[in-house]
Design a protein around this motif. Structure first.
Motif, PDB file in Angstrom:
ATOM      1  N   LEU A 231       0.794  -1.230   0.000  1.00  0.00           N
ATOM      2  CA  LEU A 231       0.000   0.000   0.000  1.00  0.00           C
ATOM      3  C   LEU A 231       0.830   1.286   0.000  1.00  0.00           C
ATOM      4  N   PRO A 232       1.817   1.431   0.861  1.00  0.00           N
ATOM      5  CA  PRO A 232       2.562   2.704   0.906  1.00  0.00           C
ATOM      6  C   PRO A 232       3.249   3.048  -0.415  1.00  0.00           C
ATOM      7  N   TYR A 233       3.511   2.052  -1.234  1.00  0.00           N
ATOM      8  CA  TYR A 233       4.183   2.281  -2.516  1.00  0.00           C
ATOM      9  C   TYR A 233       3.183   2.305  -3.672  1.00  0.00           C
ATOM     10  N   LEU A 234       2.168   1.476  -3.560  1.00  0.00           N
ATOM     11  CA  LEU A 234       1.204   1.326  -4.645  1.00  0.00           C
ATOM     12  C   LEU A 234       0.258   2.512  -4.753  1.00  0.00           C
TER      13      LEU A 234
ATOM     14  N   VAL B 159      -8.106   4.630   3.323  1.00  0.00           N
ATOM     15  CA  VAL B 159      -8.586   5.993   3.562  1.00  0.00           C
ATOM     16  C   VAL B 159      -7.475   6.963   3.962  1.00  0.00           C
ATOM     17  N   PRO B 160      -6.651   6.673   4.964  1.00  0.00           N
ATOM     18  CA  PRO B 160      -5.617   7.646   5.358  1.00  0.00           C
ATOM     19  C   PRO B 160      -4.540   7.855   4.288  1.00  0.00           C
TER      20      PRO B 160
ATOM     21  N   SER C 163     -13.529   6.867  -5.908  1.00  0.00           N
ATOM     22  CA  SER C 163     -13.018   5.519  -6.168  1.00  0.00           C
ATOM     23  C   SER C 163     -12.884   4.670  -4.919  1.00  0.00           C
ATOM     24  N   ILE C 164     -12.793   5.302  -3.744  1.00  0.00           N
ATOM     25  CA  ILE C 164     -12.552   4.526  -2.524  1.00  0.00           C
ATOM     26  C   ILE C 164     -13.811   4.381  -1.662  1.00  0.00           C
TER      27      ILE C 164
ATOM     28  N   GLU D 182     -18.446   3.379   9.056  1.00  0.00           N
ATOM     29  CA  GLU D 182     -17.925   4.152  10.180  1.00  0.00           C
ATOM     30  C   GLU D 182     -16.698   4.967   9.776  1.00  0.00           C
ATOM     31  N   LYS D 183     -15.884   4.410   8.915  1.00  0.00           N
ATOM     32  CA  LYS D 183     -14.674   5.108   8.470  1.00  0.00           C
ATOM     33  C   LYS D 183     -15.011   6.189   7.442  1.00  0.00           C
TER      34      LYS D 183
END
Length: 337
Positions: A21-24, A68-69, A96-97, A104-105
């Motif tokens: 995730l942090p890279y993609l 989300v973040p 898209s998300i 809740e998020k």
């Protein structure tokens, strides 16, 4: 495009995607900024920006809340920029998300962003308006479910939401088509919603009037706008609270019958004319079917259909004479109902 295939395969292995995730996500967000100035929203051509948004949606569905973040800082950093590409990309990322993370998020950011989205429907750039309309449609599809106890739409903001939608439906065809989708999901959300289902009733006449006017636009054939307007009208009728709206649906019946009758009188000089006539008749038969189903659900309103049954059958017989298999199918479905 190769990245899209990787994400599709990776979505089958959620742990792989979570670790990447942090890279993609930053790479996917970067692709959203690669729109073309002259791109046609309705040409159906797959491009880098569309691929990036599709990938981002797949990732969101795979990892849920974790997306989300990583995305919201991009949205917040780009949503107010003067460059239209930045605003459009931020809105596209936001939309898209919406499927994947928990309610809740999502709830806080959607509640905070709804007013901004409504304002963005007046953006000076058509690409931004197009994507905003799509995002609003997604919001209403996924986060407007009164029957479950949660909805981004409330008695306090419903009038504003509908006001913006009914004004924006007059926009360019590609925008108006997506606005039809938003109205479709707005109406659908109130189906079987108990007391909340009454909230839409006061606005029903204006919604129906706008949808019929949209279906009758001279550019209604563009972006499949005409079919979107009539399909939305069907859903509005289907999901309406019949106890409160029977008189409105009853008044709609002769309007649609008259429109169907007018199609029989159209001058046909080419195969293209014949095809357009058949398409329009099929749509109108679909609306009649929705009205018949709705009014036939109670003994009191069923009398309205019985009174008009002879006229309706004459119309359907005229439609059968037009020799279009698609229309015949729609007409037969309406007759069976």
């Amino acid at each position: 495009m190769r990245l899209l295939r990787v994400v599709i395969l990776g979505s089958l292995h959620s742990r792989f995607i979570e670790k990447a995730l942090p890279y993609l996500v930053p790479m996917l967000l970067e692709t959203l900024l690669k729109q073309k100035e002259d791109q046609d929203q309705d040409d159906g051509i797959w491009n880098v920006s569309m691929a990036g948004g599709t990938c981002l949606g797949l990732v969101a569905r795979t990892v849920g809340d974790a997306i989300v973040p990583l995305v919201m800082p991009f949205v917040e950093a780009n949503i107010l920029k003067t460059d239209w590409r930045s605003r459009e990309a931020a809105t596209y990322a936001f939309g898209s998300i919406l499927e994947g993370p928990s309610v809740e998020k999502l709830a806080p950011m959607v509640h905070a962003g709804l007013d901004f989205l409504l304002n963005a429907m007046k953006d000076e750039n058509s690409h931004v308006k197009d994507t905003t309309a799509w995002t609003l449609s997604r919001v209403l599809e996924l986060l407007h479910t009164p029957s479950t106890g949660f909805s981004v739409i409330s008695p306090a903001n419903l009038q504003r939401v509908l006001g913006v939608l009914l004004e924006s439906i007059k926009d360019a065809p590609h925008v108006a088509e997506k606005v039809c989708g938003a109205i479709y999901y707005l109406a659908q959300g109130y189906e079987d919603a108990g007391a909340s289902s009454s909230l839409l009733t006061p606005y029903l006449p204006d919604i129906i009037t706008c949808l019929i006017a949209t279906a009758g636009r001279t550019d209604g054939g563009d972006s499949k706008l005409r079919s979107a307007a009539y399909e939305t009208l069907n859903e509005v009728v289907r999901c309406s609270n019949l106890t409160e709206t029977s008189h409105i649906i009853t008044q709609l019946l002769p309007v649609i019958m008259n429109k169907l009758g007018q199609t029989v009188e159209l001058q046909i000089v080419s195969s293209d004319d014949r095809e357009k006539q058949g398409d329009l008749q099929a749509l109108l038969c679909g609306v009649l079917q929705a009205i018949i189903q709705k009014l036939s659900s109670t003994d009191e309103t069923k009398a309205v259909i019985l009174q008009a049954s002879d006229q309706i059958m004459v119309l359907f017989l005229k439609v059968f004479a037009c020799r279009s298999s698609t229309v015949h199918e729609e007409a037969m479905l309406a007759i069976v109902d």
